[in-house]
Design an enzyme around this catalytic site. Sequence first.
Site, PDB file in Angstrom:
ATOM      1  N   SER A  87       9.328   2.928  -3.008  1.00  0.00           N
ATOM      2  CA  SER A  87       7.883   2.377  -2.705  1.00  0.00           C
ATOM      3  C   SER A  87       6.755   2.896  -3.680  1.00  0.00           C
ATOM      4  O   SER A  87       5.472   2.553  -3.497  1.00  0.00           O
ATOM      5  CB  SER A  87       7.747   2.740  -1.493  1.00  0.00           C
ATOM      6  OG  SER A  87       7.819   4.043  -1.063  1.00  0.00           O
ATOM      7  N   HIS A 141      10.969  -3.514  -4.330  1.00  0.00           N
ATOM      8  CA  HIS A 141      10.628  -2.863  -3.070  1.00  0.00           C
ATOM      9  C   HIS A 141      10.535  -3.717  -1.969  1.00  0.00           C
ATOM     10  O   HIS A 141       9.820  -4.699  -1.524  1.00  0.00           O
ATOM     11  CB  HIS A 141       9.144  -2.432  -3.539  1.00  0.00           C
ATOM     12  CG  HIS A 141       8.647  -1.595  -2.163  1.00  0.00           C
ATOM     13  ND1 HIS A 141       7.092  -1.770  -2.114  1.00  0.00           N
ATOM     14  CD2 HIS A 141       9.170  -0.975  -1.220  1.00  0.00           C
ATOM     15  CE1 HIS A 141       7.035  -0.941  -0.788  1.00  0.00           C
ATOM     16  NE2 HIS A 141       8.050  -0.641  -0.484  1.00  0.00           N
ATOM     17  N   GLU A 196       8.663  -6.800  -3.426  1.00  0.00           N
ATOM     18  CA  GLU A 196       7.807  -6.479  -4.700  1.00  0.00           C
ATOM     19  C   GLU A 196       8.915  -6.376  -5.711  1.00  0.00           C
ATOM     20  O   GLU A 196       9.848  -5.640  -5.682  1.00  0.00           O
ATOM     21  CB  GLU A 196       6.795  -5.378  -4.625  1.00  0.00           C
ATOM     22  CG  GLU A 196       5.556  -5.213  -3.690  1.00  0.00           C
ATOM     23  CD  GLU A 196       4.707  -4.340  -3.666  1.00  0.00           C
ATOM     24  OE1 GLU A 196       3.586  -4.308  -3.717  1.00  0.00           O
ATOM     25  OE2 GLU A 196       5.268  -3.165  -3.439  1.00  0.00           O
ATOM     26  N   ASN A 245       1.392  -0.738  -1.285  1.00  0.00           N
ATOM     27  CA  ASN A 245       1.185   0.403  -1.034  1.00  0.00           C
ATOM     28  C   ASN A 245      -0.236   1.237  -1.535  1.00  0.00           C
ATOM     29  O   ASN A 245      -0.716   1.934  -1.035  1.00  0.00           O
ATOM     30  CB  ASN A 245       2.244   1.537  -1.133  1.00  0.00           C
ATOM     31  CG  ASN A 245       3.400   1.212   0.000  1.00  0.00           C
ATOM     32  OD1 ASN A 245       2.949   0.964   1.097  1.00  0.00           O
ATOM     33  ND2 ASN A 245       4.493   1.622  -0.369  1.00  0.00           N
TER      34      ASN A 245
END
Length: 311
Positions: free
Chosen positions: A139, A160, A172, A210
């Site tokens: 991540s 991800h 992702e 994130n």
Amino acid sequence: MQQLPRGPRLPRSDASHSGELGVQTIGVIGAGLMGNGIAHVAAASGYKVILSDVSSDRTEAAKATIAKNLARGLTKGTIDEATIAAILARITLTTDTAAFVAADLVIEAATENEAIKVKIFAELSPKLRAETLLATNTSSISITRLAAATDRPDRFTGLHFFNPVPVMQLIEIIPGLATSAETTAAMHRFVAALGKTGIESEDRPAFIVNRILCPMLNEAIFALGDGLGSVVDIDMGMKLGANHPMGPLALADFVGLDTLFSILQVMQATTGDSKYRPAPLLVKYVEAGWLGRKSGRGFYDYSGEAPVPTR
């Protein structure tokens, strides 16, 4: 919708998947929360899955979790017992990564620790067929650096997934510096074959979601530590004031406070920007082992029937 460029199909195996990618086998390294979720969605999408971890207890527990999650659909009428049995039959458990010689794509979903991931890939690469693709579920860690630990950086990407994997729609896709266009296109098609939506991010610290989310969660923890408001008031403020489905402190507990801490450390170390420094209260909670839902206590206490704020 823009048509993705058509790269080569993923290598075929003996699996009976009939999607655009052809029949294939997926390897998953790590049978924890993310790994068992990835195995779940891959098997439910018709892929054969090889799921590995360091002990058979962990892999068996993961398969039991998948069976339990699938069984929830029985009462809703969204799945039948025969379908559940077929999905579970596609999942093979192992503690020996040599079994991945049969895999066409291997997805690493181990702990969010760069040294551990590098070690896994360095040991795994010689055991794979030359055409096998590799991906990491990191991540926050650099895809380019992880790819460099393998013998195939051109066939390596970040994938991800988000927790809980069977429910969350987004994945992702993060190409590294050496990732080929053909590999990236193949990953877009794989994500679509899982019934998920893919977005593509540059290989920058924490990627897209994130990069935006973790500083927000961290700021909520700063606010709590500064006495700006209570757990309930901070979470209610963002739910009702920003129309978020879950408050930031509850979400931090759900993500895992250790995971949030690790991502922020990577972001700060990589960028050198102090705005990513973990909040002192977050550091204390991680030191105490109060990691959120996974440990039973974080900003909420999860020992009872309903979560109770701890501050």
